[in-house]
Design a protein around this motif. Structure first.
Motif, mmCIF file in Angstrom:
data_model
loop_
_atom_site.group_PDB
_atom_site.id
_atom_site.type_symbol
_atom_site.label_atom_id
_atom_site.label_comp_id
_atom_site.label_asym_id
_atom_site.label_seq_id
_atom_site.Cartn_x
_atom_site.Cartn_y
_atom_site.Cartn_z
ATOM 1 N N ALA A 81 36.304 30.501 43.171
ATOM 2 C CA ALA A 81 36.476 31.446 44.288
ATOM 3 C C ALA A 81 37.959 31.750 44.511
ATOM 4 O O ALA A 81 38.323 32.899 44.788
ATOM 5 N N GLU A 82 38.807 30.723 44.378
ATOM 6 C CA GLU A 82 40.250 30.947 44.535
ATOM 7 C C GLU A 82 40.765 31.886 43.451
ATOM 8 O O GLU A 82 41.606 32.754 43.724
ATOM 9 N N ALA A 83 40.263 31.719 42.242
ATOM 10 C CA ALA A 83 40.690 32.603 41.143
ATOM 11 C C ALA A 83 40.221 34.035 41.394
ATOM 12 O O ALA A 83 40.956 34.996 41.124
ATOM 13 N N THR A 84 39.028 34.194 41.934
ATOM 14 C CA THR A 84 38.497 35.535 42.215
ATOM 15 C C THR A 84 39.260 36.182 43.371
ATOM 16 O O THR A 84 39.459 37.395 43.379
ATOM 17 N N CYS A 85 39.678 35.380 44.353
ATOM 18 C CA CYS A 85 40.418 35.919 45.497
ATOM 19 C C CYS A 85 41.734 36.545 45.057
ATOM 20 O O CYS A 85 42.210 37.500 45.667
ATOM 21 N N SER A 86 42.323 35.989 44.023
ATOM 22 C CA SER A 86 43.620 36.509 43.586
ATOM 23 C C SER A 86 43.485 37.780 42.759
ATOM 24 O O SER A 86 44.472 38.428 42.452
ATOM 25 N N GLY A 87 42.235 38.157 42.434
ATOM 26 C CA GLY A 87 42.002 39.392 41.673
ATOM 27 C C GLY A 87 42.192 40.612 42.556
ATOM 28 O O GLY A 87 42.391 40.528 43.768
ATOM 29 N N GLY A 88 42.115 41.822 41.993
ATOM 30 C CA GLY A 88 42.378 43.059 42.724
ATOM 31 C C GLY A 88 41.187 43.640 43.450
ATOM 32 O O GLY A 88 41.337 44.440 44.361
ATOM 33 N N ASP A 89 39.963 43.257 43.108
ATOM 34 C CA ASP A 89 38.770 43.831 43.715
ATOM 35 C C ASP A 89 38.567 43.274 45.119
ATOM 36 O O ASP A 89 38.375 42.082 45.306
#
Length: 189
Positions: A81-89
Motif C-alpha cells: 500500500a505504501e508503494a502504491t501511495c507513492s504512485g501517480g494515480d
C-alpha cells in the motif's frame, strides 16, 4: 504504543510445558515439542482429554503462530500500500491509503493480542510452577511423616529388644517380684 515497524512477532513463540533455561538446544527441542503439541491438538484423542490448563497452553501457542503469520501478511499488505501511495494515480493512492490504515489497525490489534497471549502464557507457567512447588511441599510433608513413623517403629523395635534381653536375664516381669516377695515372707516368718 509499540512501534509497529520495529515489532518482531518472532519474539512471541511457543511456550513449552515446562520452562527450560540455559541450553539453546533444549530450548529448540522444547519449541519443537510445543509446535508438535499445537499441531496435534486437533487430532482426535481416544485416550481421554488433556487437562484444561494444558489445552489452554496449546490453544494459546496455536493462536500465537496464527497471529504471527497474520502480522507478516499485514506487514506485506502495508508495504504494498505504501508503494502504491507513492504512485501517480490518485484513485489507487486513495484505496492504498485505506488499505494502509486498515493494515496498521490490524497490526496494532495483533500486537496487543500477542502481548495478552504472552501474559496468559506467563501466568499459566507461574501457576504450573506454583502447583509443582506446592506438590513438592506436600510431598515433603508426606516424606517427613513417613520418616517420623519409621523412627517410631525403629524405637519401638529397639525397646522391644531391650525388654526381651531383660526378660531373658531376669525372667518374665512379675515373676522376679513374686520370688522376691516369697523370700521376704520366709525371712519374716
Amino acid at each position: 504504543m509499540i512501534d509497529i515497524e520495529s515489532f518482531e512477532p518472532e519474539l512471541y513463540g511457543y511456550w513449552p510445558q515446562r520452562r527450560a533455561y540455559g541450553d539453546p538446544r533444549q530450548l529448540e527441542a522444547d519449541e519443537a515439542e510445543a509446535r508438535a503439541a499445537a499441531e496435534a491438538y486437533f487430532l482426535e484423542i481416544k485416550s481421554g482429554s488433556a487437562a484444561p490448563a494444558e489445552e489452554l497452553r496449546v490453544l494459546l501457542n496455536e493462536m500465537t503462530a496464527e497471529m504471527r503469520d497474520q502480522f507478516s501478511a499485514f506487514r506485506e499488505l502495508r508495504r504494498a500500500a505504501e508503494a502504491t501511495c507513492s504512485g501517480g494515480d490518485e484513485a489507487a493512492a486513495k484505496l492504498a491509503r485505506a488499505d494502509l490504515k486498515a493494515a496498521t489497525d490490524a497490526m496494532s490489534l495483533i500486537v496487543r493480542t500477542l502481548e495478552k497471549v504472552d501474559q496468559l502464557q506467563r501466568q499459566i507457567a507461574r501457576d504450573r510452577e506454583l502447583a509443582a512447588e506446592e506438590n513438592d511441599a506436600a510431598m515433603g510433608l508426606e516424606d517427613a511423616k513417613k520418616r517420623f513413623l519409621e523412627r517410631i517403629d525403629e524405637l519401638a523395635e529397639q525397646r522391644a529388644r531391650q525388654l526381651l534381653a531383660e526378660w531373658q536375664v531376669t525372667g518374665p516381669p512379675g515373676q522376679g517380684d513374686a520370688a522376691a516377695g516369697g523370700a521376704r515372707q520366709a525371712d519374716t516368718g
